[in-house]
Design a protein around this motif. Structure first.
Motif, mmCIF file in Angstrom:
data_model
loop_
_atom_site.group_PDB
_atom_site.id
_atom_site.type_symbol
_atom_site.label_atom_id
_atom_site.label_comp_id
_atom_site.label_asym_id
_atom_site.label_seq_id
_atom_site.Cartn_x
_atom_site.Cartn_y
_atom_site.Cartn_z
ATOM 1 N N ARG A 1 -5.973 4.709 11.611
ATOM 2 C CA ARG A 1 -5.230 3.929 9.948
ATOM 3 C C ARG A 1 -4.910 2.761 10.659
ATOM 4 O O ARG A 1 -5.608 1.006 10.411
ATOM 5 C CB ARG A 1 -3.518 4.434 9.553
ATOM 6 C CG ARG A 1 -2.732 3.415 9.510
ATOM 7 C CD ARG A 1 -3.491 3.246 7.377
ATOM 8 N NE ARG A 1 -3.218 2.399 6.544
ATOM 9 C CZ ARG A 1 -3.478 0.917 6.762
ATOM 10 N NH1 ARG A 1 -4.585 0.744 7.294
ATOM 11 N NH2 ARG A 1 -3.384 0.084 5.913
ATOM 12 N N HIS B 1 2.725 -0.779 4.493
ATOM 13 C CA HIS B 1 1.636 0.652 4.150
ATOM 14 C C HIS B 1 3.629 1.543 4.231
ATOM 15 O O HIS B 1 3.854 1.976 5.442
ATOM 16 C CB HIS B 1 1.100 0.929 4.821
ATOM 17 C CG HIS B 1 0.343 2.168 4.389
ATOM 18 N ND1 HIS B 1 -0.807 2.973 4.914
ATOM 19 C CD2 HIS B 1 1.151 3.679 3.390
ATOM 20 C CE1 HIS B 1 -1.515 3.931 4.327
ATOM 21 N NE2 HIS B 1 -0.663 3.970 3.559
ATOM 22 N N ASP C 1 0.933 -1.510 0.074
ATOM 23 C CA ASP C 1 0.043 0.193 0.040
ATOM 24 C C ASP C 1 0.410 1.161 -0.403
ATOM 25 O O ASP C 1 1.863 1.596 1.294
ATOM 26 C CB ASP C 1 -0.839 -0.111 1.029
ATOM 27 C CG ASP C 1 -1.676 0.614 1.709
ATOM 28 O OD1 ASP C 1 -1.874 1.905 0.465
ATOM 29 O OD2 ASP C 1 -2.983 1.168 2.282
ATOM 30 N N THR C 2 0.785 2.445 -0.787
ATOM 31 C CA THR C 2 1.826 2.925 -0.930
ATOM 32 C C THR C 2 0.902 5.036 -1.039
ATOM 33 O O THR C 2 0.823 6.038 -1.753
ATOM 34 C CB THR C 2 2.081 3.614 -2.572
ATOM 35 O OG1 THR C 2 1.621 3.254 -2.709
ATOM 36 C CG2 THR C 2 3.053 2.233 -2.043
ATOM 37 N N THR D 1 0.215 -6.231 5.630
ATOM 38 C CA THR D 1 0.526 -5.571 4.844
ATOM 39 C C THR D 1 1.400 -3.972 5.022
ATOM 40 O O THR D 1 1.868 -3.494 6.084
ATOM 41 C CB THR D 1 -1.161 -5.256 5.354
ATOM 42 O OG1 THR D 1 -2.195 -5.132 4.837
ATOM 43 C CG2 THR D 1 -1.095 -3.206 4.066
ATOM 44 N N LEU E 1 3.709 0.140 9.640
ATOM 45 C CA LEU E 1 3.802 1.489 8.463
ATOM 46 C C LEU E 1 5.236 2.292 7.908
ATOM 47 O O LEU E 1 5.383 2.262 9.688
ATOM 48 C CB LEU E 1 3.063 2.003 9.637
ATOM 49 C CG LEU E 1 2.566 3.312 9.118
ATOM 50 C CD1 LEU E 1 1.669 3.962 7.593
ATOM 51 C CD2 LEU E 1 1.320 4.000 9.990
#
Length: 361
Positions: A352, A327, A6-7, A325, A301
């Motif tokens: 988030r 990010h 995820d960007t 995930t 993240l």
């Protein structure tokens, strides 16, 4: 094996340009909450202790005079009183309650802005929350010559067992920031079977390649002369105080001359915790090699402009399991993530985390 990648952006305002400014503003200037806690001291198997700061539905923190057999809380602590038997009964009865345990970063505590923003956000939504202080970070020196380090899976396991034993019927989640995030990720990969009770986990700005991060902070001008100096300002006095209690256990001359994290970890962290050198400590404690083994649904993240962590050291999708995930927004700094009109707010980060915990993406 391939992690979700995820960007999507963190909408950092234009008046906070660049990773350094975003980091410093988030750490020192951004509006902060002031959540108060009830503190529990837990003895560790090796004769030390950890301090846990709790808040949750019905758990009211208010100033109290310690009992005669209790030591006063540190003067600057945001914990207002020690936990009572009534508090323990209340926590034990939290059935089906969502719960979050937070692992702080290097020299952090329950007063750190990121701790306050995350814990207040979830507490306001009815969660049971607890911050587990690493040894020596709660405002009271720990009992042993050792302290804490970034790859201590035994300590993470002990903390998770402890909070789960207090609220065995709660729905537990875990999050770690920076050093605490790396330690949590290493545990999740190294001991995946012990983490199966967690509904989800998250690591924020974790330095997963400690060699790359340690060298960057030690050799980069800003890292060496600003960030490292900030950390050493609290770390060195703590360890020098230990040296007076444990004569001969610490190389005081080498420690006193430390000017970089490499120097400090070579003088104290590595030898005290069983490593041959700072590089050996960094190599063995890095979580990046363990990411393919993670089974718990985990959000990692990292802002790509984090001034602590070289972008090239961040993992790609093929370097983590399908439970992960990744990010990696372009901006946010190191645990900055300030958004909104001036003076900004710190709500993006906990929101988030909450989105991931509730939806898995």
């Amino acid at each position: 094996m391939s992690a979700t990648f995820d960007t999507s952006t963190c909408p950092v305002p234009v008046w906070l340009p660049g990773g350094h400014i975003q980091t410093l503003y988030g750490a020192y200037v951004a509006p902060a909450n002031h959540l108060r806690f009830v503190r529990e001291r837990v003895n560790t198997p090796d004769g030390d202790f950890l301090d846990f700061d709790w808040s949750g539905p019905g758990l009211v923190a208010q100033p109290a005079v310690p009992a005669q057999d209790q030591e006063p809380l540190p003067r600057k602590s945001v914990a207002l009183r020690w936990m009572t038997d009534e508090d323990r009964t209340l926590i034990e009865g939290m059935t089906e309650t969502p719960a979050l345990v937070l692992f702080h970063g290097l020299e952090g505590n329950s007063e750190s802005r990121y701790s306050q923003s995350i814990l207040q956000y979830f507490r306001a939504r009815g969660w049971l929350v607890v911050l587990a202080h690493f040894r020596g970070c709660s405002g009271t020196p720990n009992r042993l010559a050792r302290a804490y380090y970034s790859g201590d899976s035994d300590e993470i396991a002990f903390i998770l067992r402890t909070v789960r034993s207090r609220a065995s019927n709660a729905h537990w989640h875990a999050a770690g920031v920076s050093l605490g995030g790396n330690a949590l990720l290493k545990f999740l990969g190294e001991r995946a079977s012990q983490a199966r009770h967690l509904k989800a986990a998250a690591a924020i700005c974790a330095p997963m390649d400690l060699v790359a991060t340690g060298n960057h902070l030690s050799d980069n001008w800003f890292g060496r002369h600003f960030y490292t100096r900030h950390f050493l300002r609290s770390m060195k006095p703590k360890i020098l105080e230990k040296a007076t209690r444990f004569p001969g256990a610490i190389d005081v001359v080498q420690l006193s001359s430390a000017k970089t994290l490499r120097d400090f970890d070579g003088a104290y962290t590595a030898p005290m915790h069983g490593f041959s050198s700072a590089e050996d400590y960094w190599t063995q404690s890095s979580s990046k090699p363990w990411l393919p083994s993670i089974e718990t649904n985990t959000l990692i993240l990292n802002a790509r402009n984090d001034p602590f962590i070289p972008q090239a050291s961040l993992p790609g999708p093929d370097q983590a399991s399908t439970a992960v995930t990744l990010h990696q927004p372009a901006e946010g700094g190191h645990v900055g993530f300030t958004t909104g009109t001036f003076p900004g707010n710190a709500n993006w980060l906990p929101a988030r985390l909450a989105r991931f915990f509730l939806t898995g993406y």
